[in-house]
Design a protein around this motif. Structure first.
Motif, PDB file in Angstrom:
ATOM      1  N   VAL A  54      -4.251 -11.654 -18.576  1.00 17.70           N
ATOM      2  CA  VAL A  54      -5.494 -10.685 -18.197  1.00 17.70           C
ATOM      3  C   VAL A  54      -4.077  -9.931 -17.865  1.00 17.70           C
ATOM      4  CG1 VAL A  54      -6.854 -11.440 -16.427  1.00 17.70           C
ATOM      5  CG2 VAL A  54      -6.914  -9.692 -16.894  1.00 17.70           C
ATOM      6  N   LYS A  55      -4.590  -8.497 -17.756  1.00 21.19           N
ATOM      7  CA  LYS A  55      -3.664  -7.626 -16.736  1.00 21.19           C
ATOM      8  C   LYS A  55      -3.976  -6.753 -15.481  1.00 21.19           C
ATOM      9  CE  LYS A  55      -0.893  -6.526 -20.711  1.00 21.19           C
ATOM     10  NZ  LYS A  55      -1.306  -7.062 -21.597  1.00 21.19           N
ATOM     11  N   VAL A  56      -2.922  -7.381 -14.321  1.00 20.90           N
ATOM     12  CA  VAL A  56      -3.867  -6.480 -13.145  1.00 20.90           C
ATOM     13  C   VAL A  56      -3.115  -7.034 -11.799  1.00 20.90           C
ATOM     14  CG1 VAL A  56      -5.012  -8.254 -11.090  1.00 20.90           C
ATOM     15  CG2 VAL A  56      -5.390  -9.491 -13.502  1.00 20.90           C
ATOM     16  N   GLY A  57      -4.123  -5.348 -10.941  1.00 22.22           N
ATOM     17  CA  GLY A  57      -3.162  -4.546 -10.609  1.00 22.22           C
ATOM     18  C   GLY A  57      -3.825  -4.170  -9.755  1.00 22.22           C
ATOM     19  N   ALA A  58      -3.127  -4.100  -8.198  1.00 20.21           N
ATOM     20  CA  ALA A  58      -4.123  -4.329  -6.928  1.00 20.21           C
ATOM     21  C   ALA A  58      -3.981  -2.752  -6.630  1.00 20.21           C
ATOM     22  CB  ALA A  58      -3.443  -5.206  -5.742  1.00 20.21           C
ATOM     23  N   MET A  59      -4.805  -2.188  -5.542  1.00 18.27           N
ATOM     24  CA  MET A  59      -5.241  -0.980  -4.709  1.00 18.27           C
ATOM     25  C   MET A  59      -5.598  -1.504  -2.923  1.00 18.27           C
ATOM     26  SD  MET A  59      -7.637   1.766  -6.293  1.00 18.27           S
ATOM     27  CE  MET A  59      -8.971   1.466  -6.129  1.00 18.27           C
ATOM     28  N   ILE A  60      -4.887  -0.997  -2.026  1.00 24.32           N
ATOM     29  CA  ILE A  60      -5.347  -1.363  -0.854  1.00 24.32           C
ATOM     30  C   ILE A  60      -6.638  -0.400  -0.333  1.00 24.32           C
ATOM     31  CG2 ILE A  60      -5.029  -2.773   1.380  1.00 24.32           C
ATOM     32  CD1 ILE A  60      -2.141  -3.274  -0.236  1.00 24.32           C
ATOM     33  N   CYS A  61      -7.369  -0.909   0.210  1.00 25.43           N
ATOM     34  CA  CYS A  61      -8.714  -0.233   1.446  1.00 25.43           C
ATOM     35  C   CYS A  61      -8.754   1.502   1.156  1.00 25.43           C
ATOM     36  CB  CYS A  61      -8.073  -0.201   2.277  1.00 25.43           C
ATOM     37  SG  CYS A  61      -9.431  -0.279   3.792  1.00 25.43           S
ATOM     38  N   ALA A  62      -8.059   2.059   1.694  1.00 31.28           N
ATOM     39  CA  ALA A  62      -8.633   3.074   1.440  1.00 31.28           C
ATOM     40  C   ALA A  62      -7.522   3.931  -0.332  1.00 31.28           C
ATOM     41  CB  ALA A  62      -8.065   4.601   2.801  1.00 31.28           C
ATOM     42  N   GLU A  63      -7.371   3.629  -0.616  1.00 32.94           N
ATOM     43  CA  GLU A  63      -6.440   3.729  -1.970  1.00 32.94           C
ATOM     44  C   GLU A  63      -7.318   4.219  -3.200  1.00 32.94           C
ATOM     45  OE1 GLU A  63      -1.759   2.643  -2.180  1.00 32.94           O
ATOM     46  OE2 GLU A  63      -3.275   0.756  -2.676  1.00 32.94           O
ATOM     47  N   LYS A  80       0.782  -1.301  -0.134  1.00 30.92           N
ATOM     48  CA  LYS A  80      -0.160  -0.271  -0.048  1.00 30.92           C
ATOM     49  C   LYS A  80       0.710   1.510   0.052  1.00 30.92           C
ATOM     50  CE  LYS A  80      -4.133   1.651   2.301  1.00 30.92           C
ATOM     51  NZ  LYS A  80      -4.799   1.484   3.424  1.00 30.92           N
ATOM     52  N   VAL A  81       0.643   2.085  -0.891  1.00 32.13           N
ATOM     53  CA  VAL A  81       1.370   3.248  -0.887  1.00 32.13           C
ATOM     54  C   VAL A  81       0.840   4.598  -0.200  1.00 32.13           C
ATOM     55  CG1 VAL A  81       1.865   5.126  -2.351  1.00 32.13           C
ATOM     56  CG2 VAL A  81       2.072   2.974  -2.976  1.00 32.13           C
ATOM     57  N   PHE A  82      -0.158   4.739  -0.211  1.00 29.56           N
ATOM     58  CA  PHE A  82      -1.046   5.734  -0.213  1.00 29.56           C
ATOM     59  C   PHE A  82      -1.828   5.235   1.877  1.00 29.56           C
ATOM     60  CE2 PHE A  82      -1.328   6.598  -3.989  1.00 29.56           C
ATOM     61  CZ  PHE A  82      -1.292   8.178  -3.946  1.00 29.56           C
ATOM     62  N   LEU A  83      -0.931   5.445   2.604  1.00 31.31           N
ATOM     63  CA  LEU A  83      -0.864   4.758   4.225  1.00 31.31           C
ATOM     64  C   LEU A  83      -2.014   5.679   4.386  1.00 31.31           C
ATOM     65  CD1 LEU A  83       2.168   3.521   5.382  1.00 31.31           C
ATOM     66  CD2 LEU A  83       0.643   2.415   3.888  1.00 31.31           C
ATOM     67  N   CYS A  84      -3.144   4.811   5.469  1.00 28.86           N
ATOM     68  CA  CYS A  84      -3.827   5.413   6.556  1.00 28.86           C
ATOM     69  C   CYS A  84      -3.546   6.235   7.805  1.00 28.86           C
ATOM     70  CB  CYS A  84      -5.015   4.505   6.264  1.00 28.86           C
ATOM     71  SG  CYS A  84      -6.073   5.163   5.637  1.00 28.86           S
ATOM     72  N   PRO A  91      -8.835  -5.610  -2.516  1.00 26.04           N
ATOM     73  CA  PRO A  91      -8.714  -6.187  -0.681  1.00 26.04           C
ATOM     74  C   PRO A  91      -9.267  -4.379  -0.497  1.00 26.04           C
ATOM     75  CG  PRO A  91      -6.768  -5.969  -0.943  1.00 26.04           C
ATOM     76  CD  PRO A  91      -7.029  -5.538  -2.605  1.00 26.04           C
ATOM     77  N   ASN A  92     -10.388  -5.097   0.665  1.00 27.20           N
ATOM     78  CA  ASN A  92     -10.893  -3.576   2.091  1.00 27.20           C
ATOM     79  C   ASN A  92     -10.402  -4.347   3.406  1.00 27.20           C
ATOM     80  OD1 ASN A  92     -11.882  -1.040   1.075  1.00 27.20           O
ATOM     81  ND2 ASN A  92     -13.505  -1.846   2.213  1.00 27.20           N
ATOM     82  N   SER A  93     -11.410  -3.547   3.948  1.00 22.38           N
ATOM     83  CA  SER A  93     -11.879  -3.437   5.171  1.00 22.38           C
ATOM     84  C   SER A  93     -12.603  -2.146   5.835  1.00 22.38           C
ATOM     85  CB  SER A  93     -10.234  -4.322   6.723  1.00 22.38           C
ATOM     86  OG  SER A  93     -11.125  -4.095   7.692  1.00 22.38           O
TER      87      SER A  93
END
Length: 216
Positions: A96-105, A51-55, A126-128
């Motif tokens: 298929v080309k796949v990326g991810a971002m986590i929760c609040a991103e 995760k790049v954009f941390l909470c 993936p989210n919480s």
């Protein structure tokens, strides 16, 4: 990543011939990272995204004698990731080309935009958190503006309120919502028509070209 937890999923992906994504607190220096890894159907790790954009909000709350942990961003003691890498997954119907971002991103358009610029066609999230209409609108917008499919999975009750959701960028005619879970535990299946998504990206090439070339 040498842990039994991590390796068990690598083995499961290989045995079940599935592409599997898992989240975990990754050992890292100087602080751990909030990370998702994707295993391909051979059990190989093809993406490690942190995760790049941390909470990190609410750290002052921790200075109180009786702090409220819910008022503190969950990543306040993590190291940030630095890149929005993608991977290519092979399925029975092609790749298929796949990326991810986590929760609040999903709150930050730069995250999905960076993945799109790296040629992602599908973004997993993936989210919480407790899910609501405004966050639903965010994902629908991220899918359309970046010409990608998006699949979000959220913890069900009692931790959060479920409502895992998948969107296609094909927003015309209210066709964008392709799967939505309830608040309780379940396994919803989302089928992305990658041919139609790629046709849409071709039709909207003027938007794609602009986004790919924009450096302002």
């Amino acid at each position: 990543q040498q842990s039994d937890f991590f390796q068990a999923y690598a083995q499961a992906a290989k045995e079940l011939q599935l592409n599997i994504a898992i989240t975990y607190l990754e050992k890292f220096s100087p602080k751990p990272r909030n990370t998702v890894s994707i295993f391909n159907s051979d059990g190989e790790v093809v993406l490690i995204y942190s995760k790049v954009f941390l909470c990190s909000f609410g750290q002052e709350e921790l200075q109180k004698n009786h702090y409220q942990i819910d008022d503190v961003g969950r990543d306040y003691n993590c190291s940030p990731g630095t890149t929005f890498d993608i991977c290519e997954l092979t399925t029975g119907k092609g790749s298929v080309k796949v990326g991810a971002m986590i929760c609040a991103e999903r709150e930050f358009p730069e995250a999905a935009g960076s993945l799109m610029k790296n040629r992602a066609e599908l973004i997993i999230v993936p989210n919480s958190c407790d899910w609501d209409e405004i966050r639903d609108c965010q994902l629908k917008t991220r899918a359309f503006e970046n010409l990608v499919g998006i699949a979000m999975t959220n913890y069900p009750k009692p931790k959060n309120n479920g409502q895992s959701t998948a969107y296609s960028p094909l927003a015309f005619g209210n066709n964008s919502l392709i799967a939505k879970a309830g608040e309780d535990e379940e396994i919803p299946l989302a089928t992305f028509d990658m041919d139609k998504i790629r046709e849409f990206r071709h039709e909207e090439q003027w938007r794609l070209d602009y986004k790919l070339s924009f450096t302002g």
